[in-house]
Design an enzyme around this catalytic site. Structure first.
Site, PDB file in Angstrom:
ATOM      1  N   HIS A   2       0.846  -1.199   0.000  1.00 45.06           N
ATOM      2  CA  HIS A   2       0.000   0.000   0.000  1.00 45.06           C
ATOM      3  C   HIS A   2       0.874   1.238   0.000  1.00 45.06           C
ATOM      4  O   HIS A   2       1.934   1.266   0.620  1.00 45.06           O
ATOM      5  CB  HIS A   2      -0.960   0.023   1.195  1.00 45.06           C
ATOM      6  CG  HIS A   2      -0.301  -0.189   2.526  1.00 45.06           C
ATOM      7  ND1 HIS A   2       0.036  -1.446   2.982  1.00 45.06           N
ATOM      8  CD2 HIS A   2       0.092   0.684   3.480  1.00 45.06           C
ATOM      9  CE1 HIS A   2       0.598  -1.333   4.164  1.00 45.06           C
ATOM     10  NE2 HIS A   2       0.655  -0.047   4.500  1.00 45.06           N
TER      11      HIS A   2
ATOM     12  N   HIS B 291       0.782   5.145   1.118  1.00 44.50           N
ATOM     13  CA  HIS B 291       0.095   6.187   1.885  1.00 44.50           C
ATOM     14  C   HIS B 291       0.179   7.482   1.074  1.00 44.50           C
ATOM     15  O   HIS B 291       1.279   7.909   0.697  1.00 44.50           O
ATOM     16  CB  HIS B 291       0.791   6.434   3.224  1.00 44.50           C
ATOM     17  CG  HIS B 291       0.811   5.268   4.156  1.00 44.50           C
ATOM     18  ND1 HIS B 291      -0.045   5.138   5.217  1.00 44.50           N
ATOM     19  CD2 HIS B 291       1.615   4.168   4.202  1.00 44.50           C
ATOM     20  CE1 HIS B 291       0.219   4.028   5.882  1.00 44.50           C
ATOM     21  NE2 HIS B 291       1.226   3.417   5.291  1.00 44.50           N
TER      22      HIS B 291
HETATM   23  P1  5GP Z   1       1.500   0.303   7.455  1.00 44.08           P
HETATM   24  O1  5GP Z   1       1.978   0.609   8.852  1.00 44.08           O
HETATM   25  O2  5GP Z   1       1.382  -1.176   7.204  1.00 44.08           O
HETATM   26  O3  5GP Z   1       2.294   1.019   6.405  1.00 44.08           O
HETATM   27  O4  5GP Z   1       0.081   0.953   7.346  1.00 44.08           O
HETATM   28  C1  5GP Z   1      -1.107   0.241   7.502  1.00 44.08           C
HETATM   29  C2  5GP Z   1      -2.207   1.266   7.526  1.00 44.08           C
HETATM   30  O5  5GP Z   1      -3.435   0.586   7.397  1.00 44.08           O
HETATM   31  C3  5GP Z   1      -2.276   2.069   8.840  1.00 44.08           C
HETATM   32  O6  5GP Z   1      -2.126   3.447   8.570  1.00 44.08           O
HETATM   33  C4  5GP Z   1      -3.655   1.711   9.399  1.00 44.08           C
HETATM   34  O7  5GP Z   1      -4.290   2.808  10.020  1.00 44.08           O
HETATM   35  C5  5GP Z   1      -4.404   1.230   8.175  1.00 44.08           C
HETATM   36  N1  5GP Z   1      -5.431   0.245   8.462  1.00 44.08           N
HETATM   37  C6  5GP Z   1      -5.303  -0.871   9.236  1.00 44.08           C
HETATM   38  N2  5GP Z   1      -6.439  -1.581   9.260  1.00 44.08           N
HETATM   39  C7  5GP Z   1      -7.328  -0.885   8.487  1.00 44.08           C
HETATM   40  C8  5GP Z   1      -8.698  -1.114   8.141  1.00 44.08           C
HETATM   41  O8  5GP Z   1      -9.334  -2.105   8.522  1.00 44.08           O
HETATM   42  N3  5GP Z   1      -9.273  -0.196   7.317  1.00 44.08           N
HETATM   43  C9  5GP Z   1      -8.604   0.913   6.861  1.00 44.08           C
HETATM   44  N4  5GP Z   1      -9.277   1.754   6.073  1.00 44.08           N
HETATM   45  N5  5GP Z   1      -7.310   1.148   7.172  1.00 44.08           N
HETATM   46  C10 5GP Z   1      -6.686   0.263   7.980  1.00 44.08           C
END
Ligand code: 5GP
Ligand code: ZN
Length: 132
Positions: free
Chosen positions: A98, A100
């Site tokens: 993903h 951001h």
């Molecule tokens: P990472 O730390 O893996 O780069 O970011 C994961 C992101 O996914 C986090 O910013 C978190 O808030 C988001 N996230 C986690 N679970 C969910 C969810 O069920 N729905 C949505 N919309 N975002 C999520």
């Protein structure tokens, strides 16, 4: 049924606030935003992170552009942080690639302010982004 959270979001098995989609990518609001309009852009196919192969970033690029245009026109963003975490040591918590997309504004600039103040809830921001 997939055990991957973001595969389940793409499949519509878990609700999300979609702001954009095309044939290769899907974009939705982050549930715990660092900025109002914080959006995640993910590939429809499952890959663990953005550096799995050379195609992932290319698949996501059109959506990142479209989302940034939306955040500019609807929320007045004047800058962006485009960020992807790769691996647990980077802080990656969801192991489906993903990007951001973080909209930024002149009143709280710079990387040190990347976690900004949130005044409007997800529903309000979503309404602004999706109004016809
Ligand atoms: P990472 O730390 O893996 O780069 O970011 C994961 C992101 O996914 C986090 O910013 C978190 O808030 C988001 N996230 C986690 N679970 C969910 C969810 O069920 N729905 C949505 N919309 N975002 C999520
Ligand atoms: Zn997945």
């Amino acid at each position: 049924m997939s055990e991957c959270l973001f595969c389940r979001i793409v499949a519509g098995e878990i609700p999300s606030k979609q702001v954009y989609a095309d044939d290769r990518a899907y974009a939705f609001l982050d549930i715990e935003p660092w900025q109002e309009g914080h959006t995640l852009v993910i590939p429809r196919r499952h890959v663990d992170h953005a550096l799995v192969d050379e195609d992932v970033l290319a698949e996501l690029a059109p959506s990142v552009l479209a989302v940034s245009a939306l955040l500019r026109t609807r929320l007045g963003a004047t800058g962006f942080n485009i960020l992807t975490n790769v691996g647990a040591d980077s802080g990656q918590e969801v192991f489906h690639a993903h990007i951001h997309v973080l909209p930024r504004h002149a009143d709280s600039p710079g990387i040190r302010n990347i976690r900004g103040a949130i005044h409007r809830d997800l529903d309000e921001v979503y309404a602004l982004l999706t109004a016809e």
